[in-house]
Write a protein that holds these residues in place. Sequence first.
Motif, PDB file in Angstrom:
ATOM      1  N   PRO A 151       0.833  -1.204   0.000  1.00  0.00           N
ATOM      2  CA  PRO A 151       0.000   0.000   0.000  1.00  0.00           C
ATOM      3  C   PRO A 151       0.872   1.260   0.000  1.00  0.00           C
ATOM      4  O   PRO A 151       1.932   1.277   0.630  1.00  0.00           O
ATOM      5  N   VAL A 152       0.415   2.271  -0.710  1.00  0.00           N
ATOM      6  CA  VAL A 152       1.111   3.555  -0.764  1.00  0.00           C
ATOM      7  C   VAL A 152       0.123   4.661  -0.395  1.00  0.00           C
ATOM      8  O   VAL A 152      -0.952   4.751  -0.972  1.00  0.00           O
ATOM      9  N   VAL A 153       0.517   5.471   0.577  1.00  0.00           N
ATOM     10  CA  VAL A 153      -0.239   6.661   0.936  1.00  0.00           C
ATOM     11  C   VAL A 153       0.441   7.818   0.214  1.00  0.00           C
ATOM     12  O   VAL A 153       1.605   8.121   0.479  1.00  0.00           O
ATOM     13  N   LEU A 154      -0.268   8.419  -0.722  1.00  0.00           N
ATOM     14  CA  LEU A 154       0.267   9.511  -1.517  1.00  0.00           C
ATOM     15  C   LEU A 154      -0.507  10.768  -1.137  1.00  0.00           C
ATOM     16  O   LEU A 154      -1.681  10.897  -1.459  1.00  0.00           O
ATOM     17  N   TYR A 155       0.182  11.649  -0.403  1.00  0.00           N
ATOM     18  CA  TYR A 155      -0.534  12.861   0.007  1.00  0.00           C
ATOM     19  C   TYR A 155       0.061  14.079  -0.684  1.00  0.00           C
ATOM     20  O   TYR A 155       1.268  14.226  -0.799  1.00  0.00           O
ATOM     21  N   PHE A 156      -0.826  14.910  -1.199  1.00  0.00           N
ATOM     22  CA  PHE A 156      -0.454  16.136  -1.888  1.00  0.00           C
ATOM     23  C   PHE A 156      -0.718  17.299  -0.944  1.00  0.00           C
ATOM     24  O   PHE A 156      -1.774  17.353  -0.309  1.00  0.00           O
ATOM     25  N   TYR A 157       0.241  18.198  -0.860  1.00  0.00           N
ATOM     26  CA  TYR A 157       0.091  19.348   0.035  1.00  0.00           C
ATOM     27  C   TYR A 157       0.570  20.611  -0.665  1.00  0.00           C
ATOM     28  O   TYR A 157       1.428  20.553  -1.543  1.00  0.00           O
ATOM     29  N   GLY A 177      -3.732   0.772  -3.258  1.00  0.00           N
ATOM     30  CA  GLY A 177      -3.656  -0.578  -2.721  1.00  0.00           C
ATOM     31  C   GLY A 177      -2.494  -1.361  -3.300  1.00  0.00           C
ATOM     32  O   GLY A 177      -1.857  -0.935  -4.274  1.00  0.00           O
ATOM     33  N   PRO A 178      -2.203  -2.519  -2.724  1.00  0.00           N
ATOM     34  CA  PRO A 178      -1.115  -3.364  -3.219  1.00  0.00           C
ATOM     35  C   PRO A 178      -1.281  -3.773  -4.685  1.00  0.00           C
ATOM     36  O   PRO A 178      -0.308  -4.085  -5.364  1.00  0.00           O
ATOM     37  N   ASP A 179      -2.520  -3.710  -5.189  1.00  0.00           N
ATOM     38  CA  ASP A 179      -2.800  -4.066  -6.586  1.00  0.00           C
ATOM     39  C   ASP A 179      -2.588  -2.897  -7.547  1.00  0.00           C
ATOM     40  O   ASP A 179      -2.801  -3.018  -8.756  1.00  0.00           O
ATOM     41  N   GLY A 180      -2.163  -1.731  -7.010  1.00  0.00           N
ATOM     42  CA  GLY A 180      -1.919  -0.562  -7.857  1.00  0.00           C
ATOM     43  C   GLY A 180      -3.161   0.249  -8.168  1.00  0.00           C
ATOM     44  O   GLY A 180      -3.111   1.227  -8.908  1.00  0.00           O
TER      45      GLY A 180
END
Length: 155
Positions: free
Chosen positions: A32-38, A127-130
Motif C-alpha cells: 500500500p502507498v499513501v500519496l498525500y499532496f500538500y 492498494g497493493p494491486d496498484g
Amino acid sequence: MTEVTKGDTAPAFTLPAAGGGEVSLSDFAGSPVVLYFYPRDDTSGCTTEAKDFTTAAAEFEAAGAVVLGVSKDSVASHDRFAAKHDLNVRLLSDEESDVCERYGVWGEKKMYGKTFMGIERATFLVGPDGKVAEIWRKVKVPGHVDAVLDAVKSL
C-alpha cells in the motif's frame, strides 16, 4: 487535468526526492502507498500534516505501507523542511505539476479574495494491486492521518 476516482489504476510517476535520488510508484508494487499532496513546505497546515504522518510512521510501516508527500516545492526546499521539523516522510518534488495534474489536485484556488493556481490538499491510498483504494479531497488536517491509517489497516 484528469480526475482520478476510486478503483482506477493509480497514475504512474517518477519524481525527485528529498535526500537525493528518484522515487517511482512502481518501486512499491505489492505494498500500500499513501500519496498525500500538500500545497507548500513550511506552512502551518502542511507542517502539521507532515509531522502527523511522521509521528505515525511506525504504524504505517507495521501495516506494510509507505507514505509519500508531494508538492511543487524543490528538492532543496523539501530538504530544509524535513531537517527543520525532523520529518521522516519521503517528500517528492513535482515542480512541473505533472503528477499533480494527473491526480487532479492542481487547479484554481481562492484565498483572501484572490484567485490563483495551487495544489488541493488531498490524499490517495493506492492498494497493493496498484488501484486507488480510497481518496480524501479538501483534507482538513486534524484527525486526517488517523483516518488514513485506519483505511490502510482495513486493506
